[in-house]
Design a protein around this motif. Structure first.
Motif, mmCIF file in Angstrom:
data_model
loop_
_atom_site.group_PDB
_atom_site.id
_atom_site.type_symbol
_atom_site.label_atom_id
_atom_site.label_comp_id
_atom_site.label_asym_id
_atom_site.label_seq_id
_atom_site.Cartn_x
_atom_site.Cartn_y
_atom_site.Cartn_z
ATOM 1 N N ALA A 29 -9.897 -40.475 3.063
ATOM 2 C CA ALA A 29 -9.573 -41.880 2.867
ATOM 3 C C ALA A 29 -10.832 -42.704 2.622
ATOM 4 N N ALA A 30 -11.902 -42.362 3.368
ATOM 5 C CA ALA A 30 -13.159 -43.081 3.180
ATOM 6 C C ALA A 30 -13.698 -42.873 1.777
ATOM 7 N N ALA A 31 -13.593 -41.615 1.291
ATOM 8 C CA ALA A 31 -14.077 -41.321 -0.054
ATOM 9 C C ALA A 31 -13.212 -42.000 -1.099
ATOM 10 N N ALA A 32 -11.889 -42.072 -0.806
ATOM 11 C CA ALA A 32 -10.966 -42.635 -1.778
ATOM 12 C C ALA A 32 -11.222 -44.117 -2.012
ATOM 13 N N LYS A 33 -11.791 -44.803 -1.057
ATOM 14 C CA LYS A 33 -12.093 -46.219 -1.221
ATOM 15 C C LYS A 33 -13.173 -46.434 -2.277
ATOM 16 N N LYS A 34 -13.955 -45.384 -2.501
ATOM 17 C CA LYS A 34 -15.062 -45.497 -3.439
ATOM 18 C C LYS A 34 -14.822 -44.771 -4.748
ATOM 19 N N TYR A 35 -14.159 -43.614 -4.670
ATOM 20 C CA TYR A 35 -14.071 -42.756 -5.853
ATOM 21 C C TYR A 35 -12.639 -42.319 -6.136
ATOM 22 N N PRO A 36 -12.309 -42.098 -7.420
ATOM 23 C CA PRO A 36 -11.004 -41.510 -7.752
ATOM 24 C C PRO A 36 -10.951 -40.061 -7.253
ATOM 25 N N THR A 37 -9.827 -39.670 -6.685
ATOM 26 C CA THR A 37 -9.636 -38.288 -6.228
ATOM 27 C C THR A 37 -8.230 -37.837 -6.581
ATOM 28 N N TRP A 38 -8.039 -36.516 -6.626
ATOM 29 C CA TRP A 38 -6.689 -35.972 -6.743
ATOM 30 C C TRP A 38 -6.643 -34.586 -6.136
ATOM 31 N N GLN A 39 -5.431 -34.129 -5.841
ATOM 32 C CA GLN A 39 -5.227 -32.753 -5.408
ATOM 33 C C GLN A 39 -3.912 -32.257 -5.979
ATOM 34 N N ASN A 40 -3.888 -30.972 -6.322
ATOM 35 C CA ASN A 40 -2.706 -30.353 -6.906
ATOM 36 C C ASN A 40 -2.394 -29.085 -6.130
ATOM 37 N N THR A 41 -1.285 -29.093 -5.404
ATOM 38 C CA THR A 41 -0.886 -27.938 -4.600
ATOM 39 C C THR A 41 0.151 -27.078 -5.314
ATOM 40 N N ASP A 42 0.382 -27.377 -6.593
ATOM 41 C CA ASP A 42 1.356 -26.618 -7.371
ATOM 42 C C ASP A 42 0.715 -25.404 -8.040
ATOM 43 N N ILE A 428 -14.605 -30.390 -9.035
ATOM 44 C CA ILE A 428 -13.304 -29.760 -8.805
ATOM 45 C C ILE A 428 -13.516 -28.484 -7.995
ATOM 46 N N TRP A 429 -12.673 -28.268 -6.986
ATOM 47 C CA TRP A 429 -12.791 -27.061 -6.166
ATOM 48 C C TRP A 429 -11.416 -26.642 -5.662
ATOM 49 N N ARG A 430 -11.317 -25.402 -5.213
ATOM 50 C CA ARG A 430 -10.077 -24.886 -4.629
ATOM 51 C C ARG A 430 -10.224 -24.809 -3.117
ATOM 52 N N ASP A 431 -9.110 -24.991 -2.400
ATOM 53 C CA ASP A 431 -9.147 -24.782 -0.965
ATOM 54 C C ASP A 431 -8.711 -23.356 -0.669
ATOM 55 N N GLU A 432 -8.632 -23.011 0.598
ATOM 56 C CA GLU A 432 -8.370 -21.609 0.949
ATOM 57 C C GLU A 432 -6.954 -21.165 0.603
ATOM 58 N N LYS A 433 -6.058 -22.107 0.299
ATOM 59 C CA LYS A 433 -4.705 -21.752 -0.117
ATOM 60 C C LYS A 433 -4.553 -21.738 -1.631
ATOM 61 N N GLY A 434 -5.626 -22.058 -2.348
ATOM 62 C CA GLY A 434 -5.596 -22.023 -3.803
ATOM 63 C C GLY A 434 -5.322 -23.356 -4.464
ATOM 64 N N ALA A 435 -5.021 -24.400 -3.672
ATOM 65 C CA ALA A 435 -4.784 -25.724 -4.247
ATOM 66 C C ALA A 435 -6.085 -26.276 -4.814
ATOM 67 N N LEU A 436 -5.986 -27.067 -5.867
ATOM 68 C CA LEU A 436 -7.164 -27.666 -6.479
ATOM 69 C C LEU A 436 -7.344 -29.100 -6.016
ATOM 70 N N HIS A 437 -8.598 -29.477 -5.813
ATOM 71 C CA HIS A 437 -8.968 -30.834 -5.408
ATOM 72 C C HIS A 437 -10.058 -31.323 -6.347
ATOM 73 N N ALA A 438 -10.145 -32.625 -6.502
ATOM 74 C CA ALA A 438 -11.172 -33.191 -7.374
ATOM 75 C C ALA A 438 -11.600 -34.558 -6.877
ATOM 76 N N ILE A 439 -12.834 -34.903 -7.169
ATOM 77 C CA ILE A 439 -13.356 -36.228 -6.877
ATOM 78 C C ILE A 439 -14.306 -36.620 -8.003
ATOM 79 N N LYS A 440 -14.190 -37.838 -8.455
ATOM 80 C CA LYS A 440 -15.111 -38.338 -9.470
ATOM 81 C C LYS A 440 -16.090 -39.279 -8.779
ATOM 82 N N ASP A 441 -17.202 -38.712 -8.350
ATOM 83 C CA ASP A 441 -18.192 -39.499 -7.615
ATOM 84 C C ASP A 441 -19.434 -39.789 -8.440
ATOM 85 N N GLY A 442 -19.347 -39.507 -9.751
ATOM 86 C CA GLY A 442 -20.463 -39.855 -10.625
ATOM 87 C C GLY A 442 -21.680 -38.989 -10.485
#
Length: 451
Positions: A29-42, A428-442
């Motif tokens: 949540a703290a990061a989201a206040k500053k940067y766009p983020t997303w996660q895809n668990t599909d 962009i990175w994967r977590d231990e379950k294979g879901a993808l996460h991303a953050i655009k922090d410049g």
């Protein structure tokens, strides 16, 4: 197609709260206040994620053990399309191949992958599709291959890798027309809009630069010139690039018959002319760690096979910028953990107090309150792939730990840049379950642990 399970958080979306986000933590949540983020668990990403032209692509494993190529919108994480994928001729030690994303210019980009289509003597098919729509552009029959790779504005493919007729072909990404070819097995280690550097795999491996339009050889460097006679690539290799240099790592390989260990270590060469800049033979790269070109962490190994301490090298010069001695290494039962800036070397013990050292001064560091990123699991299991040889593992995931207790931190945010790398500000990175996460922090474009 089912709707992708995607969570998107933008800095401008002030009304979204952590409670509305799947898997969101206070750190997120703290990061989201500053940067766009997303996660895809599909998705269940098992390969690296490649990017280009606003598209991210990965190889995902389905519940039935089959593979598929998945393309995502880089800015939202929404799935654009997916198609079946396979591997034929790829070696397990190389990991699951990622799709190749090629920006061909003029607003056109393609994703190339290996589809499980059999046509007579062929085992599969190279298929290129429009990066955003998934519409098929052209195909090429495949016997065996390490997989497609981007090489500047072109597509490189090692083919017939299981045959004596192995070769590398450079293809036009929009038409499939052959631009030029090279005999033998080769892998792309670096490219820009006009040049490509290939690792030619043979009994005497060679790094070779070529002009992308003509195939003309620009320079050559035998790997044995850097590390000594007796190099064997069977132990594995990794490369990374700075602005001007290519840094390579060759892992040791012990011949099961002779019991002799091949030459190994790190070296750096100039991309402009292939001239060696520095060499660090007889060191092994440790894991987790950054890309070989950026602050590599190594351990020296003597002629008796005994490990020394740990050293952090400068990727540009190869000089030691920090180290601890073998006498400082604590007992056994630990694995390594590093903080965001990789300035502390942590020895993590599961559910027990660990040890830490300042990696610059070499002095002991306080573990109370210290955190470090390490592999989520230390005993990964091979993927249960359908119709594909065993021995393949998914790309590892990192978790954050409290060094004082050895416990995982459940409120962890994004993994360090040295692990994820950054492309055009996106990580962009994967977590231990294979879901993808991303953050655009410049973050400045840079390679991560896997390139």
């Amino acid at each position: 197609m089912t709707r992708a399970k995607v969570t998107l958080t933008l800095a401008s979306a002030a009304l979204l709260t952590c409670g509305a986000l799947t898997g969101c933590t206070q750190s997120d949540a703290a990061a989201a206040k500053k940067y766009p983020t997303w996660q895809n668990t599909d998705v269940n990403a098992v390969s690296r994620t490649t990017t280009g032209a606003g598209v991210a692509a990965t190889t995902s494993m389905k519940p039935d053990g089959t593979l598929e190529t998945v393309a995502l919108d880089e800015t939202t994480g929404q799935k654009l399309w997916a198609n079946p994928a396979t591997m034929t001729g790829r070696l397990p030690g190389m990991g699951v191949q990622a799709p190749a994303v090629v920006d061909a210019g003029r607003g056109q980009a393609v994703v190339a992958a290996i589809d499980p289509v059999k046509q007579g003597q062929w085992n599969a098919t190279l298929v290129t599709r429009d990066a955003r729509t998934g519409r098929q552009k052209w195909t090429r029959p495949v016997h065996s291959t390490f997989g497609p790779q981007r090489c500047g504005p072109y597509l490189c493919l090692s083919e017939h890798t299981a045959l004596n007729t192995a070769r590398l072909v450079v293809l036009d990404p929009l038409t499939g027309q052959t631009v030029w070819r090279l005999p033998g097995i080769a892998e792309v280690e670096w490219s820009d809009p006009t040049r490509v550097v290939l690792l030619r795999l043979a009994s005497h491996p060679v790094l070779e630069a070529h002009d992308l339009k003509t195939g003309k050889t620009l320079w050559q460097l035998p790997v044995e010139q850097a590390l000594g006679a007796g190099v064997n690539m069977s132990g594995g290799w990794a490369f990374g690039a700075t602005d001007t240099n290519l840094v390579g790592y060759v892992a040791p390989y012990t011949d099961p018959h002779t019991k002799r260990t091949s030459m190994f270590g790190l070296f750096s060469l100039r991309l402009a002319d292939g001239v060696l800049e520095w060499m660090r033979p007889s060191v092994v790269r440790v894991y987790p760690s950054g890309n070989p070109a950026l602050s590599p962490i190594v351990r020296p190994v003597d002629q008796q096979g005994q490990y020394g301490g740990f050293a952090r090298l400068d990727g540009d010069s190869g000089r030691v910028v920090g180290q601890i001695t073998a006498a400082q290494v604590p007992g056994s039962g630990w694995w390594l953990a590093f903080p965001q800036k990789m300035d502390t070397l942590g020895f993590l013990k599961p559910s027990a107090p660990g040890t830490a050292f300042n990696l610059i001064s070499g002095q002991p560091a306080e573990v109370q309150g210290a955190k470090g990123w390490s592999f989520c699991v230390t005993d990964p299991q091979p993927l249960k792939l359908t119709g594909i040889a065993s021995g393949f593992y998914s790309i590892a995931a990192l978790c954050e730990f409290d060094l004082a207790t050895g416990r995982r931190i459940t409120t962890a945010g994004a993994p360090p840049t040295w692990f994820t790398g950054s492309q055009s500000g996106w990580r962009i990175w994967r977590d231990e379950k294979g879901a993808l996460h991303a953050i655009k922090d410049g973050t400045t474009t840079s390679p991560g642990m896997y390139g």
